[in-house]
Every structure is written in C-alpha cells, then in structure tokens.
Design a protein around this motif. Structure first.
Motif: not given
Length: 300
Positions: A23, A26, A64, A67-68, A71-72, A86, A135, A152
C-alpha cells in the motif's frame, strides 16, 4: 461466526500484488512526519542527505509497509467481506506469502534502523512492535478503536517525527519537539477513525469494535473532529507562548479551514469521510510543516 471462504489461490503471487499489499499510498503520512522531524531539529542538511534518505525509506517503504502487510495477513477474513479484491482474499497473494512478506520487511526494517544509530533503532523496534500488536493475536489492538487508533497515530505521526529529529541531532530531541510530535500523534487518532466508516459492516460481522461500530457513525464522527482539532489548538497556544506568533497564526488559520470542511463531513460521515481524509487532513499536515519550521527557527 464461520469465516468466509477465500478465493482459491494461484501458486505464486500475480505481478503487482506485492506492491498492492504494501500500500504505497499509506507511506506518505510517516514519510511526511519524518521530514517534519528533520526540519524541526534545526540541523543543516549539508552532508546528511544519505542519512535523511535512509530515514525516509525506513519510515515509509519499510516500517509502514511492514504494518500494511501484517494487517492484510491477519485481516484476510475481514477483507474477504469489506474488500474481496485485496491481494490475499482474491488469491493474487497465495498461501502464506503475505505473512512471509511481513516477516521479511520486519527484518529489513531493523537492519536499516540499526545503521542509523541507537535512537533510531529503538524507535524502529518500538514502531514495529506496535505494528504487529495492532494486527496480530493475542493483542490485536485493532479489535478496539480506542487502542488501535492510538497505536496507528503514534506510528504514523509521532514516532516518525521523533525519529527524524533524532537522526539529525544524533541524540534525544529537544523537549518541545517531542511535545509537538506527541500532540500530532493524538490528532492522528481522529484521522484514523476516518478510515473506519467504510468498513463498518465487515467490522461488525467479524468482531472489530471500531469507534463507528461502538459509538455509531454520528457520534464517532464528532469525536474524530474533536480529537483532530483539540491538539492543534494546544499547538497554536504553545507556539504563541514560545514567541512564534506568525507560525501560530498560520496553524490557527489552517485549523479554521479544517473546521469548515468538518461541517460537510459531519453532515454524512459515510459519504464524506474519504473526502475529508483527502482535504481536511491536507490542511492538518501543512500545519505540521508550519510547526516544524517554527521549531527550527526557535531552536536555532
């Protein structure tokens, strides 16, 4: 509740799935906050551009992005409801590739942070720990909007700002820098709520207690506006008290502009949350740069 079935994956990721997983859109927020930290330190950039570039890389495409990816991976069943296209629920990132990417990016982030000195390594380790805690079970902070948004906000604003200042100073940044960075972290708690309106249905069905789910759309929107605005009021007062009236006035003007935009957002949070995220938050980040420039002048 039985989780929804995911799409049958292919053997290897499709082209572009990795970039989509990370991502890039972001990355802007932490990279901008890191740059504000660099500016606020008041240290000349001459001869330090490679270090600054490495720090921006660490803030965005590494920490970052980690983290994406995490999280996914841990949200793959939620995304199957909210965003089935996604990479993971659609099958374009098959098997455990999403988890492996998150782990690999974690190690790469730590390696780059270690090259930038102990303060940056410590901040990087803390940020990565928060990213996983947000996450991953058992903590999974995102299950509650109060804790998840706080994590966040800290990772997207305060921690990168602190890291940028620490990179330039080579030491613990000035207390005023830490104070302003902490206030913008608090404001980012409200900004994070803006992202939760679009996923209320999936969050309800999967037990994610975001603030819109807990409070309802209207009250959550009003709280988000309050949390975004209140820290900026304190920053305006602080800059004025530190003898920086023109910078304080500019931040105040940007805040007034946000107030006008908030009126439309509050009229229909579901419809206007994404719009405000692209307009009101722009004024907020311009205020961040203004505050950083004020601190640079005040510390010089």
């Amino acid at each position: 509740m039985k989780p929804p079935l995911l799409a049958k994956p292919s053997a290897v990721p499709e082209p572009g799935a990795l970039l989509e997983l990370l991502k890039p859109i972001t990355w802007f927020a932490p990279m901008w906050a890191f740059a504000c930290g660099v500016v606020s330190a008041g240290v000349p950039l001459q001869g330090r551009w490679p270090v600054v570039a490495a720090g921006i890389l660490l803030a965005g495409p590494l920490v970052c992005a980690t983290s994406q990816a995490a999280n996914d991976w841990f949200d793959r069943h939620v995304d199957a409801i909210n965003e089935p296209d996604r990479p993971i629920p659609s099958g374009r990132m098959p098997g455990r590739w999403g988890l492996f990417v998150a782990l690999a990016w974690t190690l790469l982030s730590l390696a780059v942070a270690a090259l930038l000195g102990p303060w940056v390594l410590g901040a990087g380790m803390f940020g990565l720990a928060l990213a996983w805690a947000y996450s991953a079970p058992p903590l999974r902070l995102k299950r509650n909007g109060w804790w998840g948004n706080a994590a966040c906000g800290l990772c997207y604003e305060g921690l990168p700002w602190f890291t940028g200042a620490a990179v330039m100073a080579g030491a613990l940044p000035d207390g005023r820098i830490v104070f302003v960075a902490a206030l913008y972290s608090l404001g980012a708690h409200g900004i994070m709520t803006l992202n939760d309106f679009k996923s209320m249905e999936g969050d309800r069905r999967t037990g994610i207690r975001s603030l819109p789910v807990q409070l309802g759309a209207g009250p959550a929107a009003r709280l988000a506006c309050l949390v975004m605005a209140a820290p900026q009021v304190v920053i305006v007062a602080a800059l004025a008290a530190w003898g920086m009236p023109w910078h304080a006035a500019l931040v105040a003007g940007l805040l007034v502009g946000q107030g006008f935009l908030m009126r439309r957002f509050l009229s229909d949070p579901h419809r206007w949350a994404a719009w405000y995220n692209g307009t009101g938050t722009l004024l907020s980040v311009l205020g961040m740069l203004t505050a950083a420039l004020a601190l640079r002048g005040g510390l010089a």
